[in-house]
Design a protein around this motif. Structure first.
Motif, PDB file in Angstrom:
ATOM      1  N   UNK A 263       0.844  -1.211   0.000  1.00 24.25           N
ATOM      2  CA  UNK A 263       0.000   0.000   0.000  1.00 24.25           C
ATOM      3  C   UNK A 263       0.873   1.252   0.000  1.00 24.25           C
ATOM      4  N   UNK A 264       0.548   2.186  -0.867  1.00 21.67           N
ATOM      5  CA  UNK A 264       1.322   3.425  -0.985  1.00 21.67           C
ATOM      6  C   UNK A 264       0.628   4.589  -0.302  1.00 21.67           C
ATOM      7  N   UNK A 265      -0.674   4.505  -0.134  1.00 21.82           N
ATOM      8  CA  UNK A 265      -1.441   5.598   0.467  1.00 21.82           C
ATOM      9  C   UNK A 265      -2.397   5.019   1.507  1.00 21.82           C
ATOM     10  N   UNK A 266      -2.886   5.897   2.349  1.00 22.64           N
ATOM     11  CA  UNK A 266      -3.861   5.477   3.359  1.00 22.64           C
ATOM     12  C   UNK A 266      -5.105   4.915   2.694  1.00 22.64           C
ATOM     13  N   UNK A 267      -5.439   5.450   1.509  1.00 21.62           N
ATOM     14  CA  UNK A 267      -6.613   4.962   0.788  1.00 21.62           C
ATOM     15  C   UNK A 267      -6.469   3.489   0.424  1.00 21.62           C
ATOM     16  N   UNK A 268      -5.238   3.084   0.105  1.00 15.24           N
ATOM     17  CA  UNK A 268      -4.995   1.676  -0.228  1.00 15.24           C
ATOM     18  C   UNK A 268      -5.261   0.782   0.982  1.00 15.24           C
ATOM     19  N   UNK A 269      -4.808   1.241   2.159  1.00 17.51           N
ATOM     20  CA  UNK A 269      -5.051   0.483   3.382  1.00 17.51           C
ATOM     21  C   UNK A 269      -6.546   0.446   3.701  1.00 17.51           C
ATOM     22  N   UNK A 270      -7.210   1.591   3.509  1.00 17.72           N
ATOM     23  CA  UNK A 270      -8.646   1.666   3.769  1.00 17.72           C
ATOM     24  C   UNK A 270      -9.398   0.708   2.844  1.00 17.72           C
ATOM     25  N   UNK A 271      -8.922   0.611   1.599  1.00 16.20           N
ATOM     26  CA  UNK A 271      -9.550  -0.299   0.636  1.00 16.20           C
ATOM     27  C   UNK A 271      -9.371  -1.752   1.078  1.00 16.20           C
ATOM     28  N   UNK A 272      -8.183  -2.054   1.618  1.00 19.06           N
ATOM     29  CA  UNK A 272      -7.915  -3.412   2.098  1.00 19.06           C
ATOM     30  C   UNK A 272      -8.823  -3.757   3.281  1.00 19.06           C
ATOM     31  N   UNK A 273      -9.002  -2.785   4.181  1.00 19.34           N
ATOM     32  CA  UNK A 273      -9.924  -2.985   5.297  1.00 19.34           C
ATOM     33  C   UNK A 273     -11.353  -3.151   4.766  1.00 19.34           C
ATOM     34  N   UNK A 274     -11.684  -2.372   3.717  1.00 21.18           N
ATOM     35  CA  UNK A 274     -12.996  -2.502   3.087  1.00 21.18           C
ATOM     36  C   UNK A 274     -13.215  -3.884   2.502  1.00 21.18           C
ATOM     37  N   UNK A 275     -12.145  -4.473   1.954  1.00 20.17           N
ATOM     38  CA  UNK A 275     -12.253  -5.843   1.451  1.00 20.17           C
ATOM     39  C   UNK A 275     -12.567  -6.806   2.594  1.00 20.17           C
ATOM     40  N   UNK A 276     -12.069  -6.470   3.800  1.00 23.56           N
ATOM     41  CA  UNK A 276     -12.404  -7.271   4.972  1.00 23.56           C
ATOM     42  C   UNK A 276     -13.898  -7.241   5.253  1.00 23.56           C
ATOM     43  N   UNK A 277     -14.503  -6.068   5.032  1.00 20.13           N
ATOM     44  CA  UNK A 277     -15.957  -5.943   5.194  1.00 20.13           C
ATOM     45  C   UNK A 277     -16.670  -6.835   4.184  1.00 20.13           C
ATOM     46  N   UNK A 278     -16.178  -6.842   2.944  1.00 18.64           N
ATOM     47  CA  UNK A 278     -16.787  -7.676   1.899  1.00 18.64           C
ATOM     48  C   UNK A 278     -16.692  -9.155   2.277  1.00 18.64           C
ATOM     49  N   UNK A 279     -15.519  -9.563   2.792  1.00 19.42           N
ATOM     50  CA  UNK A 279     -15.337 -10.954   3.212  1.00 19.42           C
ATOM     51  C   UNK A 279     -16.312 -11.298   4.334  1.00 19.42           C
ATOM     52  N   UNK A 280     -16.462 -10.371   5.288  1.00 20.77           N
ATOM     53  CA  UNK A 280     -17.398 -10.598   6.387  1.00 20.77           C
ATOM     54  C   UNK A 280     -18.823 -10.747   5.894  1.00 20.77           C
ATOM     55  N   UNK A 281     -19.220  -9.885   4.945  1.00 23.66           N
ATOM     56  CA  UNK A 281     -20.577  -9.953   4.395  1.00 23.66           C
ATOM     57  C   UNK A 281     -20.784 -11.242   3.599  1.00 23.66           C
ATOM     58  N   UNK A 282     -19.755 -11.646   2.835  1.00 22.24           N
ATOM     59  CA  UNK A 282     -19.854 -12.890   2.061  1.00 22.24           C
ATOM     60  C   UNK A 282     -19.997 -14.089   2.991  1.00 22.24           C
TER      61      UNK A 282
END
Length: 210
Positions: free
Chosen positions: A139-158
């Protein structure tokens, strides 16, 4: 937007393959108990992924481990998980049935089975954590990390969706259908594992890129 981390995580976690385990461990539960188990397991999976994304690189720094070394080790772990999946075993299910039963007995003494063994090690284990740490380091920016955490939300929902529809899924796919899905995800994961290992080896041994 890079969806490769999401595809990799979905292949590793593969909540569809854990549906039979969910049905087995929640047999005899009331509707309310099963709903509570689903919520807890989904949230726990998100917490594991989010924690790995936000704290994983700092743990590497603390132990003075290079990303390249972690990539090679993590890639080998992913490849092992992929081989398990190609044999129609869940990616994170590395314990014997007796060990898993011990986990359930321990869970009955204090912790919920939603956390042990459903979330750890069946849903999220070493392979999942390794993958998240590797992508977090890139990750180069905080947005990249936030996106990765967001993918965690997707995994949780799935996970929540698959567990909530556990009985219909088991009826429609059957054991054969779940095995086919697991093998397909294992093939995708094997290719991604080789890519991660190749990148790490190239960093450790630049001469390999010549």
């Amino acid at each position: 937007m890079d969806f490769k981390p999401l595809v990799t995580l979905l292949a590793i976690v593969n909540p569809l393959a854990i549906v039979p385990f969910f049905i087995h461990y929640t047999e005899g539960f009331s509707r309310q108990q099963r709903r509570s188990t689903i919520v807890t397991a989904s949230f726990a999976a998100f917490v594991v992924i989010a924690s790995s994304a936000l704290l994983g690189t700092r743990i590497l720094e603390f132990f003075s481990i290079s990303l390249a070394s972690f990539q090679v080790g993590g890639g080998m772990l992913l490849l092992t998980s992929a081989l398990n999946m190609l044999n129609a075993h869940p990616a994170e299910a590395k314990s014997s049935s007796n060990e898993l039963q011990d986990g359930v007995e321990k869970a009955a003494m204090g912790a919920s089975i939603a956390v042990v063994p459903l979330t750890i090690p069946l849903l999220t284990g070493p392979a999942t954590i390794s993958t998240v740490v590797i992508y977090a380091e890139r990750a180069r920016h905080f947005l990249d990390l936030a996106l990765l955490v967001g993918y965690g939300v997707v995994i949780g929902l799935a996970t929540a969706l698959c567990f909530a529809l556990a009985n219909p899924i088991a009826r429609v796919l059957g054991k054969t259908g779940i095995n086919v899905m697991t093998r397909l995800m294992g093939l995708i994961l094997a290719a991604l594992a080789v890519e991660v290992m190749a990148d790490g080896l190239h960093k450790l041994f630049p001469i390999l890129g010549r």
